[in-house]
Design a protein around this motif. Sequence first.
Motif, PDB file in Angstrom:
ATOM      1  N   UNK A   5     -45.331 -48.423 -83.079  1.00 62.74           N
ATOM      2  CA  UNK A   5     -46.772 -48.210 -83.089  1.00 62.74           C
ATOM      3  C   UNK A   5     -47.459 -49.410 -82.446  1.00 62.74           C
ATOM      4  N   UNK A   6     -48.642 -49.187 -81.877  1.00 65.19           N
ATOM      5  CA  UNK A   6     -49.359 -50.284 -81.233  1.00 65.19           C
ATOM      6  C   UNK A   6     -50.799 -50.339 -81.729  1.00 65.19           C
ATOM      7  N   UNK A  34     -46.497 -53.259 -81.908  1.00 65.44           N
ATOM      8  CA  UNK A  34     -47.027 -53.888 -80.704  1.00 65.44           C
ATOM      9  C   UNK A  34     -48.457 -54.348 -80.991  1.00 65.44           C
ATOM     10  N   UNK A  35     -48.792 -55.557 -80.552  1.00 65.23           N
ATOM     11  CA  UNK A  35     -50.088 -56.148 -80.869  1.00 65.23           C
ATOM     12  C   UNK A  35     -50.853 -56.481 -79.595  1.00 65.23           C
ATOM     13  N   UNK A  76     -53.293 -47.378 -74.153  1.00 67.25           N
ATOM     14  CA  UNK A  76     -51.913 -47.688 -74.525  1.00 67.25           C
ATOM     15  C   UNK A  76     -51.737 -48.001 -76.011  1.00 67.25           C
ATOM     16  N   UNK A  77     -52.824 -47.996 -76.775  1.00 69.57           N
ATOM     17  CA  UNK A  77     -52.747 -48.339 -78.199  1.00 69.57           C
ATOM     18  C   UNK A  77     -52.874 -47.095 -79.062  1.00 69.57           C
ATOM     19  N   UNK A  78     -52.136 -47.080 -80.156  1.00 71.10           N
ATOM     20  CA  UNK A  78     -52.222 -45.973 -81.107  1.00 71.10           C
ATOM     21  C   UNK A  78     -53.436 -46.122 -82.017  1.00 71.10           C
ATOM     22  N   UNK A  79     -53.730 -47.368 -82.375  1.00 71.86           N
ATOM     23  CA  UNK A  79     -54.853 -47.663 -83.266  1.00 71.86           C
ATOM     24  C   UNK A  79     -55.726 -48.711 -82.590  1.00 71.86           C
ATOM     25  N   UNK A  95     -56.610 -40.907 -80.394  1.00 70.16           N
ATOM     26  CA  UNK A  95     -56.453 -42.300 -80.837  1.00 70.16           C
ATOM     27  C   UNK A  95     -57.105 -42.455 -82.200  1.00 70.16           C
ATOM     28  N   UNK A  96     -56.587 -43.356 -82.976  1.00 70.51           N
ATOM     29  CA  UNK A  96     -57.178 -43.656 -84.279  1.00 70.51           C
ATOM     30  C   UNK A  96     -58.079 -44.882 -84.115  1.00 70.51           C
ATOM     31  N   UNK A  97     -59.305 -44.767 -84.586  1.00 71.32           N
ATOM     32  CA  UNK A  97     -60.269 -45.859 -84.494  1.00 71.32           C
ATOM     33  C   UNK A  97     -60.675 -46.298 -85.889  1.00 71.32           C
TER      34      UNK A  97
END
Length: 135
Positions: A5-6, A34-35, A76-79, A95-97
Motif C-alpha cells: 500500500x502507498x 510506500x511513503x 500513484x498513492x492508495x491513500x 483513491x482514499x482521502x
Amino acid sequence: MTDKPSVLFVCVHNAGRSQMAAGFLAHLGEGRIEVRSAGSAPGERVNPVAVEAMREVGIDISGEQPKMLTVDAVRESDVCVTMGCGDACPVFPGKRYLDWRLDDPAGQGIEAVRPIRDEIERRVRALIAELITAA
C-alpha cells in the motif's frame, strides 16, 4: 507500482506536518508501506523545530527536502492524507482521502510542536494498523 500500500502526506509547505507523518510512517511501517510527502507550495527546507521534535523520538528527518505536489504522486498513492492544504490536492476516483486537521507547527516552539508530533504519531499508527490488516 508495487504490491505494498502507498500513502501520500500533503500539507502546504511540506515542511512540518507532512514530513513528520512521512517520517513516522517510514519508521513504523518498516518497509511494508510506500511513503510519499509533498506540498502545494513547498517551503525552502524542513522546519528545524519539526526536525528537532522528531529527533527526540529517534527519527531523523533532517535529510528531507520539501517537494512539489504532483498529479502523479496522487495517482500513484492508495491513500492521500491532507493536512490543511485546502483544495490543492487533485481528486481521483478510487483513491482514499483523509483530512487530518492538525495545528501548523510553522513558527511554533518545541513545546507547541511536541503535541502535534504526538498526535501525528497516533494517527500514523492507526493508519498502519488499517493498511496492514487490509493487505
